[in-house]
Design an enzyme around this catalytic site. Sequence first.
Site, PDB file in Angstrom:
ATOM      1  CB  SER A   8      23.921 -31.629  30.848  1.00  0.00           C
ATOM      2  OG  SER A   8      24.357 -32.253  32.045  1.00  0.00           O
ATOM      3  CG  HIS A   9      29.481 -34.382  30.527  1.00  0.00           C
ATOM      4  ND1 HIS A   9      29.635 -33.062  30.209  1.00  0.00           N
ATOM      5  CD2 HIS A   9      30.567 -35.040  30.028  1.00  0.00           C
ATOM      6  CE1 HIS A   9      30.779 -32.916  29.555  1.00  0.00           C
ATOM      7  NE2 HIS A   9      31.360 -34.088  29.425  1.00  0.00           N
ATOM      8  CB  SER A  10      24.235 -35.789  34.115  1.00  0.00           C
ATOM      9  OG  SER A  10      23.172 -36.372  34.841  1.00  0.00           O
ATOM     10  CB  SER A  71      34.022 -33.041  26.738  1.00  0.00           C
ATOM     11  OG  SER A  71      33.168 -33.491  27.764  1.00  0.00           O
TER      12      SER A  71
END
Length: 242
Positions: A8-10, A71
Amino acid sequence: MIGIVVVSHSATLAAGIQELVAQLGSPARLALAAGVDDPLHPIGTDAVAVMSAIEEVDDGEGVLVLMDLGSALLSAETALDLLPEELSERVRLCPAPLVEGTLAAVVAAGAGMDLDAVAAEARGALAPKLAMLGEGGEPEAVELAEPEPVHEPWQSYQVVVENPHGLHVRPAARLVAALKPFNAELRLCKGEQEANPRSLSRLALLDVKRGDTLTLFARGGDASLALMAFRQLAADRFGDAE
Protein backbone atom coordinates in the site's frame (compact mmCIF):
# COMPACT_ATOMS: atom_id res chain seq x y z
CA MET A 1 0.82 -22.31 4.48
CA ILE A 2 0.36 -19.54 1.90
CA GLY A 3 1.81 -16.19 3.01
CA ILE A 4 0.03 -12.87 2.37
CA VAL A 5 1.66 -9.53 1.56
CA VAL A 6 -0.17 -6.19 1.46
CA VAL A 7 1.43 -3.45 -0.65
CA SER A 8 0.00 0.00 0.00
CA HIS A 9 1.02 3.61 -0.52
CA SER A 10 -0.06 4.35 3.06
CA ALA A 11 1.39 2.74 6.16
CA THR A 12 -1.69 3.88 8.07
CA LEU A 13 -4.03 2.18 5.60
CA ALA A 14 -2.03 -1.06 5.73
CA ALA A 15 -1.95 -0.98 9.54
CA GLY A 16 -5.75 -0.68 9.53
CA ILE A 17 -6.02 -3.79 7.37
CA GLN A 18 -3.65 -5.59 9.70
CA GLU A 19 -5.86 -4.59 12.63
CA LEU A 20 -8.90 -6.08 10.88
CA VAL A 21 -7.01 -9.27 10.08
CA ALA A 22 -6.03 -9.66 13.73
CA GLN A 23 -9.73 -10.00 14.60
CA LEU A 24 -10.05 -13.14 12.46
CA GLY A 25 -7.83 -15.39 14.53
CA SER A 26 -6.24 -16.89 11.43
CA PRO A 27 -2.79 -18.51 11.69
CA ALA A 28 -1.85 -17.19 8.23
CA ARG A 29 1.25 -15.02 8.00
CA LEU A 30 0.67 -11.41 6.86
CA ALA A 31 3.41 -8.89 6.10
CA LEU A 32 3.08 -5.23 5.12
CA ALA A 33 5.09 -3.25 2.58
CA ALA A 34 3.53 0.18 2.95
CA GLY A 35 4.66 3.78 2.63
CA VAL A 36 8.23 4.98 2.25
CA ASP A 37 10.86 6.07 4.75
CA ASP A 38 10.51 9.82 4.18
CA PRO A 39 8.86 11.79 7.03
CA LEU A 40 7.98 14.68 4.70
CA HIS A 41 6.59 12.52 1.90
CA PRO A 42 5.56 9.15 3.43
CA ILE A 43 3.10 8.14 0.71
CA GLY A 44 4.55 5.66 -1.77
CA THR A 45 5.82 2.13 -2.25
CA ASP A 46 9.26 0.55 -2.14
CA ALA A 47 10.18 -2.51 -4.21
CA VAL A 48 12.87 -3.56 -1.73
CA ALA A 49 10.32 -3.46 1.10
CA VAL A 50 7.96 -5.62 -0.98
CA MET A 51 10.77 -8.09 -1.62
CA SER A 52 11.58 -8.28 2.09
CA ALA A 53 7.91 -8.81 2.98
CA ILE A 54 7.64 -11.68 0.50
CA GLU A 55 10.74 -13.31 1.95
CA GLU A 56 9.34 -12.87 5.47
CA VAL A 57 6.11 -14.81 4.87
CA ASP A 58 7.38 -17.45 2.44
CA ASP A 59 7.67 -20.99 3.76
CA GLY A 60 7.93 -22.69 0.39
CA GLU A 61 4.20 -23.09 -0.35
CA GLY A 62 3.58 -19.74 -2.03
CA VAL A 63 2.87 -16.06 -1.42
CA LEU A 64 -0.10 -13.95 -2.51
CA VAL A 65 0.54 -10.22 -2.96
CA LEU A 66 -2.32 -7.69 -2.87
CA MET A 67 -1.84 -4.05 -3.91
CA ASP A 68 -3.74 -0.77 -3.73
CA LEU A 69 -2.86 1.61 -6.61
CA GLY A 70 -1.07 1.34 -9.94
CA SER A 71 2.48 2.09 -8.84
CA ALA A 72 2.13 -0.49 -6.07
CA LEU A 73 1.84 -3.04 -8.87
CA LEU A 74 5.02 -1.69 -10.44
CA SER A 75 6.84 -2.01 -7.11
CA ALA A 76 5.57 -5.57 -6.72
CA GLU A 77 6.69 -6.50 -10.23
CA THR A 78 10.11 -5.01 -9.55
CA ALA A 79 10.31 -7.00 -6.33
CA LEU A 80 9.71 -10.21 -8.29
CA ASP A 81 12.65 -9.32 -10.54
CA LEU A 82 14.84 -8.84 -7.45
CA LEU A 83 13.92 -12.17 -5.87
CA PRO A 84 15.63 -15.49 -6.65
CA GLU A 85 13.80 -17.23 -9.47
CA GLU A 86 12.78 -20.23 -7.35
CA LEU A 87 11.00 -17.87 -4.94
CA SER A 88 9.49 -15.48 -7.49
CA GLU A 89 7.90 -18.46 -9.29
CA ARG A 90 5.72 -19.20 -6.29
CA VAL A 91 4.55 -15.59 -5.82
CA ARG A 92 1.19 -14.48 -7.23
CA LEU A 93 0.21 -10.83 -7.76
CA CYS A 94 -3.53 -10.57 -7.17
CA PRO A 95 -5.96 -7.93 -8.55
CA ALA A 96 -8.44 -8.41 -5.70
CA PRO A 97 -9.90 -5.42 -3.78
CA LEU A 98 -7.36 -4.65 -1.08
CA VAL A 99 -9.44 -4.83 2.11
CA GLU A 100 -11.98 -7.51 1.21
CA GLY A 101 -9.42 -9.51 -0.74
CA THR A 102 -6.89 -9.50 2.08
CA LEU A 103 -9.44 -10.68 4.64
CA ALA A 104 -10.64 -13.48 2.37
CA ALA A 105 -7.08 -14.51 1.51
CA VAL A 106 -6.01 -14.66 5.14
CA VAL A 107 -8.97 -16.87 6.04
CA ALA A 108 -8.39 -19.15 3.05
CA ALA A 109 -4.66 -19.41 3.74
CA GLY A 110 -5.31 -20.14 7.40
CA ALA A 111 -7.69 -22.92 6.36
CA GLY A 112 -4.85 -24.59 4.46
CA MET A 113 -5.92 -23.83 0.89
CA ASP A 114 -3.31 -23.81 -1.87
CA LEU A 115 -2.19 -20.71 -3.78
CA ASP A 116 -4.76 -21.07 -6.57
CA ALA A 117 -7.64 -21.39 -4.09
CA VAL A 118 -6.43 -18.53 -1.89
CA ALA A 119 -6.12 -16.26 -4.93
CA ALA A 120 -9.60 -17.25 -6.12
CA GLU A 121 -11.10 -16.51 -2.69
CA ALA A 122 -9.45 -13.08 -2.73
CA ARG A 123 -10.67 -12.27 -6.26
CA GLY A 124 -14.21 -13.34 -5.33
CA ALA A 125 -14.31 -11.23 -2.18
CA LEU A 126 -16.16 -8.34 -3.84
CA ALA A 127 -19.09 -10.53 -4.95
CA PRO A 128 -21.02 -10.42 -1.63
CA LYS A 129 -21.02 -6.61 -1.65
CA LEU A 130 -22.16 -6.55 -5.28
CA ALA A 131 -24.96 -8.98 -4.48
CA MET A 132 -26.12 -6.99 -1.46
CA LEU A 133 -26.25 -3.84 -3.61
CA GLY A 134 -28.29 -5.65 -6.24
CA GLU A 135 -25.55 -5.69 -8.85
CA GLY A 136 -25.21 -9.46 -9.01
CA GLY A 137 -21.85 -11.12 -8.92
CA GLU A 138 -20.87 -14.62 -7.93
CA PRO A 139 -17.54 -15.46 -6.34
CA GLU A 140 -15.17 -17.43 -8.49
CA ALA A 141 -15.59 -21.17 -8.13
CA VAL A 142 -12.95 -22.51 -5.77
CA GLU A 143 -11.83 -26.11 -5.60
CA LEU A 144 -11.56 -26.82 -1.89
CA ALA A 145 -10.29 -30.39 -1.98
CA GLU A 146 -13.54 -31.83 -0.70
CA PRO A 147 -13.47 -35.53 0.18
CA GLU A 148 -14.76 -38.01 -2.34
CA PRO A 149 -18.60 -38.10 -2.40
CA VAL A 150 -20.07 -40.94 -0.36
CA HIS A 151 -23.41 -42.66 -0.65
CA GLU A 152 -24.51 -42.11 2.91
CA PRO A 153 -27.50 -40.25 4.30
CA TRP A 154 -26.94 -36.64 5.28
CA GLN A 155 -26.82 -35.79 8.96
CA SER A 156 -27.79 -32.28 10.00
CA TYR A 157 -27.87 -29.82 12.85
CA GLN A 158 -29.89 -26.60 12.95
CA VAL A 159 -29.17 -23.42 14.88
CA VAL A 160 -30.63 -19.95 15.22
CA VAL A 161 -27.97 -17.26 14.93
CA GLU A 162 -27.86 -15.13 18.07
CA ASN A 163 -24.98 -12.83 17.11
CA PRO A 164 -26.22 -9.22 17.25
CA HIS A 165 -24.54 -8.46 13.90
CA GLY A 166 -25.15 -11.82 12.29
CA LEU A 167 -22.46 -13.93 10.71
CA HIS A 168 -20.10 -11.10 9.77
CA VAL A 169 -16.50 -11.66 8.75
CA ARG A 170 -15.02 -12.56 12.15
CA PRO A 171 -17.50 -15.31 13.14
CA ALA A 172 -17.65 -16.51 9.54
CA ALA A 173 -13.87 -16.87 9.52
CA ARG A 174 -14.04 -18.88 12.74
CA LEU A 175 -16.64 -21.17 11.19
CA VAL A 176 -14.43 -21.78 8.15
CA ALA A 177 -11.48 -22.58 10.40
CA ALA A 178 -13.51 -24.84 12.68
CA LEU A 179 -14.88 -26.98 9.86
CA LYS A 180 -11.68 -27.22 7.84
CA PRO A 181 -10.14 -30.27 9.60
CA PHE A 182 -13.05 -32.66 9.11
CA ASN A 183 -13.16 -35.32 6.41
CA ALA A 184 -16.79 -34.84 5.43
CA GLU A 185 -18.99 -33.34 2.73
CA LEU A 186 -20.54 -30.18 4.13
CA ARG A 187 -23.41 -27.92 3.07
CA LEU A 188 -24.68 -24.89 4.99
CA CYS A 189 -28.22 -23.77 4.25
CA LYS A 190 -30.28 -20.69 5.09
CA GLY A 191 -33.75 -21.33 3.77
CA GLU A 192 -33.34 -22.22 0.11
CA GLN A 193 -29.86 -20.68 -0.08
CA GLU A 194 -26.85 -22.95 0.18
CA ALA A 195 -23.14 -22.25 0.64
CA ASN A 196 -19.90 -24.12 1.06
CA PRO A 197 -18.98 -23.43 4.71
CA ARG A 198 -15.29 -23.77 3.87
CA SER A 199 -15.38 -20.59 1.72
CA LEU A 200 -15.57 -17.15 3.33
CA SER A 201 -16.87 -15.49 0.15
CA ARG A 202 -19.62 -18.10 -0.22
CA LEU A 203 -20.65 -17.68 3.40
CA ALA A 204 -20.84 -13.93 2.94
CA LEU A 205 -23.37 -14.37 0.12
CA LEU A 206 -25.78 -15.98 2.59
CA ASP A 207 -26.00 -12.58 4.35
CA VAL A 208 -26.78 -14.23 7.70
CA LYS A 209 -28.47 -11.90 10.19
CA ARG A 210 -29.47 -12.29 13.82
CA GLY A 211 -32.45 -14.61 14.11
CA ASP A 212 -31.71 -16.47 10.88
CA THR A 213 -31.84 -20.26 10.96
CA LEU A 214 -28.81 -22.15 9.65
CA THR A 215 -28.66 -25.86 8.96
CA LEU A 216 -25.38 -27.67 8.46
CA PHE A 217 -25.63 -30.90 6.49
CA ALA A 218 -22.75 -33.35 6.73
CA ARG A 219 -21.92 -36.84 5.56
CA GLY A 220 -18.78 -38.90 5.49
CA GLY A 221 -16.37 -40.23 8.09
CA ASP A 222 -16.18 -37.09 10.24
CA ALA A 223 -19.79 -35.94 9.77
CA SER A 224 -20.72 -36.28 13.44
CA LEU A 225 -17.58 -34.48 14.56
CA ALA A 226 -18.22 -31.62 12.12
CA LEU A 227 -21.78 -31.23 13.38
CA MET A 228 -20.57 -31.27 16.98
CA ALA A 229 -18.04 -28.53 16.22
CA PHE A 230 -20.77 -26.49 14.50
CA ARG A 231 -23.10 -26.91 17.47
CA GLN A 232 -20.44 -25.86 19.96
CA LEU A 233 -19.36 -22.88 17.89
CA ALA A 234 -22.95 -21.68 17.45
CA ALA A 235 -23.55 -22.02 21.21
CA ASP A 236 -20.54 -19.73 21.69
CA ARG A 237 -22.02 -17.25 19.17
CA PHE A 238 -19.30 -18.27 16.70
CA GLY A 239 -16.65 -16.79 18.97
CA ASP A 240 -18.15 -13.29 19.10
CA ALA A 241 -17.97 -11.36 22.35
CA GLU A 242 -21.13 -10.51 24.21
